[in-house]
Design a protein around this motif. Structure first.
Motif, PDB file in Angstrom:
ATOM      1  N   TYR A 193       0.843  -1.199   0.000  1.00 53.62           N
ATOM      2  CA  TYR A 193       0.000   0.000   0.000  1.00 53.62           C
ATOM      3  C   TYR A 193       0.881   1.253   0.000  1.00 53.62           C
ATOM      4  CZ  TYR A 193      -4.220  -2.690   0.990  1.00 53.62           C
ATOM      5  OH  TYR A 193      -5.272  -3.553   0.903  1.00 53.62           O
ATOM      6  N   LYS A 194       0.411   2.260  -0.746  1.00 54.12           N
ATOM      7  CA  LYS A 194       1.121   3.531  -0.799  1.00 54.12           C
ATOM      8  C   LYS A 194       0.132   4.682  -0.917  1.00 54.12           C
ATOM      9  CE  LYS A 194       5.246   1.590  -2.986  1.00 54.12           C
ATOM     10  NZ  LYS A 194       6.128   1.586  -4.181  1.00 54.12           N
ATOM     11  N   LEU A 195       0.510   5.800  -0.340  1.00 52.34           N
ATOM     12  CA  LEU A 195      -0.181   7.071  -0.549  1.00 52.34           C
ATOM     13  C   LEU A 195       0.645   7.858  -1.547  1.00 52.34           C
ATOM     14  CD1 LEU A 195      -1.783   9.421   2.008  1.00 52.34           C
ATOM     15  CD2 LEU A 195       0.031  10.310   0.564  1.00 52.34           C
ATOM     16  N   THR A 196       0.018   8.259  -2.656  1.00 58.75           N
ATOM     17  CA  THR A 196       0.740   8.948  -3.735  1.00 58.75           C
ATOM     18  C   THR A 196       0.248  10.380  -3.874  1.00 58.75           C
ATOM     19  OG1 THR A 196       1.126   6.898  -4.957  1.00 58.75           O
ATOM     20  CG2 THR A 196       1.268   8.955  -6.192  1.00 58.75           C
ATOM     21  N   ILE A 197       1.188  11.292  -3.863  1.00 54.89           N
ATOM     22  CA  ILE A 197       0.893  12.711  -4.057  1.00 54.89           C
ATOM     23  C   ILE A 197       1.492  13.128  -5.391  1.00 54.89           C
ATOM     24  CG2 ILE A 197       1.203  15.048  -3.150  1.00 54.89           C
ATOM     25  CD1 ILE A 197       1.675  13.677  -0.399  1.00 54.89           C
ATOM     26  N   GLY A 198       0.651  13.626  -6.287  1.00 53.96           N
ATOM     27  CA  GLY A 198       1.118  14.142  -7.565  1.00 53.96           C
ATOM     28  C   GLY A 198       1.043  15.653  -7.580  1.00 53.96           C
ATOM     29  N   THR A 199       2.127  16.295  -8.004  1.00 56.88           N
ATOM     30  CA  THR A 199       2.154  17.754  -8.041  1.00 56.88           C
ATOM     31  C   THR A 199       3.046  18.210  -9.197  1.00 56.88           C
ATOM     32  OG1 THR A 199       2.579  19.760  -6.744  1.00 56.88           O
ATOM     33  CG2 THR A 199       4.084  17.914  -6.430  1.00 56.88           C
ATOM     34  N   GLN A 200       2.817  19.452  -9.639  1.00 59.52           N
ATOM     35  CA  GLN A 200       3.570  19.972 -10.789  1.00 59.52           C
ATOM     36  C   GLN A 200       3.755  21.475 -10.678  1.00 59.52           C
ATOM     37  OE1 GLN A 200       1.633  19.741 -14.616  1.00 59.52           O
ATOM     38  NE2 GLN A 200       3.587  19.543 -15.696  1.00 59.52           N
TER      39      GLN A 200
END
Length: 405
Positions: free
Chosen positions: A150-157
């Motif tokens: 399990y992972k928590l993924t944060i996408g940002t740009q």
């Protein structure tokens, strides 16, 4: 440059059905004139940021046959994922599993944290994220046939920069039949509300919502409570070898397995015994590469004693907090057992010389050699999760990830 700190609050271990809380901090570090990214008086602008939970399944393809894997042709284009991934500049959407190998078996709904955020030099902004983990998910597991992660993924740009994916791993424990206990809580709460005809005196009148963690811990207390002792007679073709008493069959992670081994009034003399706590990873026969594949056994704690002429002894085995509790899904199941190994004598037990005169002593010398044989016996047990606060103490994963975008 902007520093992003993603931190899962309270620790990296959660029960399925519990709400995960995360704090995301963004800091504009462009305060050093020697930094190539520093522009005096120009703030940094972030186009967007989004968060999502997901679970990846990794299988041992040499031993597991999944038909859907044969159609995965695009998998070769993905690189191995790390805690921070960079995706192409023209990508403006969150693909939480980008760069991950294996199959995605669970994803939460993506949550947009912000759009068009402007950070002045040295400025810090914090955002909070919470998501309830589904109760219909597999637990975190690292087996020989299959693994669940399990992972928590944060996408940002940032503007004119590639999209960055920041991942924070966490562990999930699953309480069996938790939905049943949650439904019972809902009925109890509804019956305690004003205007109903039935009032439950055991329900707090101010409670108006379901606390999944409390419900799960209550369910674990019920499932692992001691009801009565379990007594087993261990025998072979020559008679009884031992009588074993186990205080309870359902245990929690971190508990001690307590029992009594009684060698009094037995037919076969036992010289030595060994008890090992073992788990068995059993692959569904439908997914096996070979029909002859056996369960994958893993040993943990062990206790061994010489017991010749011993009337009674005690068993105490600890269950590691880092283990995966008992579970069963379509692909694989994990079962637990106590594996007993007895070294028994082939010759009858000789009677010890006795002396009724207390002023004299009697000495008994054991034989120089004994004709022995061994026998094994397996006792299935059920291991359930524990309070995630306890499991946090032995968690080997960090609940904080820091990245520069």
């Amino acid at each position: 440059m902007i520093e992003v700190i993603a931190e899962i609050l309270r620790g990296p271990v959660f029960l399925a059905g519990e709400t995960l809380h995360c704090r995301i901090t963004l800091i504009n570090k462009s305060t050093n004139e020697n930094d190539a990214t520093y522009n005096q008086g120009t703030p940094e602008k972030i186009s967007w940021a989004s968060v999502q939970l997901h679970c990846q399944r990794y299988v041992n393809e040499q031993k597991v046959n999944l038909q859907q894997q044969q159609n995965s042709s695009a998998k070769s284009n993905d690189s191995l994922a790390t805690n921070v991934d960079i995706v192409p500049l023209d990508s403006t959407a969150l693909i939480a599993t980008k760069g991950e190998t294996g199959q995605t078996v669970y994803t939460s709904k993506p949550c947009v944290l912000f759009c068009d955020l402007i950070l002045q030099p040295g400025e810090t902004r914090m955002f909070s994220y919470s998501e309830t983990i589904s109760t219909h998910v597999p637990p975190t597991f690292r087996g020989n046939y299959v693994k669940y992660s399990y992972k928590l993924t944060i996408g940002t740009q940032r503007v004119n920069h590639p999209t960055t994916l920041i991942r924070v791993p966490f562990r999930v424990l699953v309480v069996p039949d938790l939905d049943k206990y949650i439904r019972q809580d809902k009925v109890a709460i509804a019956s305690s509300q004003p205007g109903t005809t039935v009032d439950n005196p055991f329900v707090c009148p101010n409670r108006t919502e379901i606390d999944s963690l409390t419900t799960a811990l209550d369910a674990l207390q019920i499932l692992t409570s001691r009801t009565h002792q379990h007594v087993y007679n261990v025998t072979n073709n020559r008679g009884r070898v031992c009588r074993f008493t186990l205080f309870k069959n359902n245990l929690k992670l971190g508990e001690d397995i307590l029992g009594i081994l009684d060698f009094d009034h037995t037919d076969v003399p036992c010289v030595q015994y060994t008890v090992t706590l073992q788990s068995e990873e059993i692959l569904n026969p439908h997914y096996r590469r070979k029909s002859s594949q056996l369960a994958n056994a893993t040993s943990y704690t062990r206790q061994s004693e010489f017991c010749l002429s011993t009337f009674q002894t005690y068993l105490s085995l600890s269950i590691p907090l880092s283990c995966t509790p008992t579970f069963s899904i379509d692909l694989v199941s994990l079962r637990w057992k106590l594996h007993f190994e007895f070294v028994i004598s082939k010759t009858p037990r000789g009677s010890l010389l006795t002396n009724n005169d207390p002023s004299k002593s009697t000495a008994w010398s054991p034989p120089n050699s004994m004709d022995v044989e061994s026998m094994t016996w397996d006792l299935p047990i059920k291991i359930l999760p524990t309070n995630p606060y306890f499991a946090n103490n032995v968690a080997k994963v960090s609940c904080t990830t820091v990245a520069i975008i």
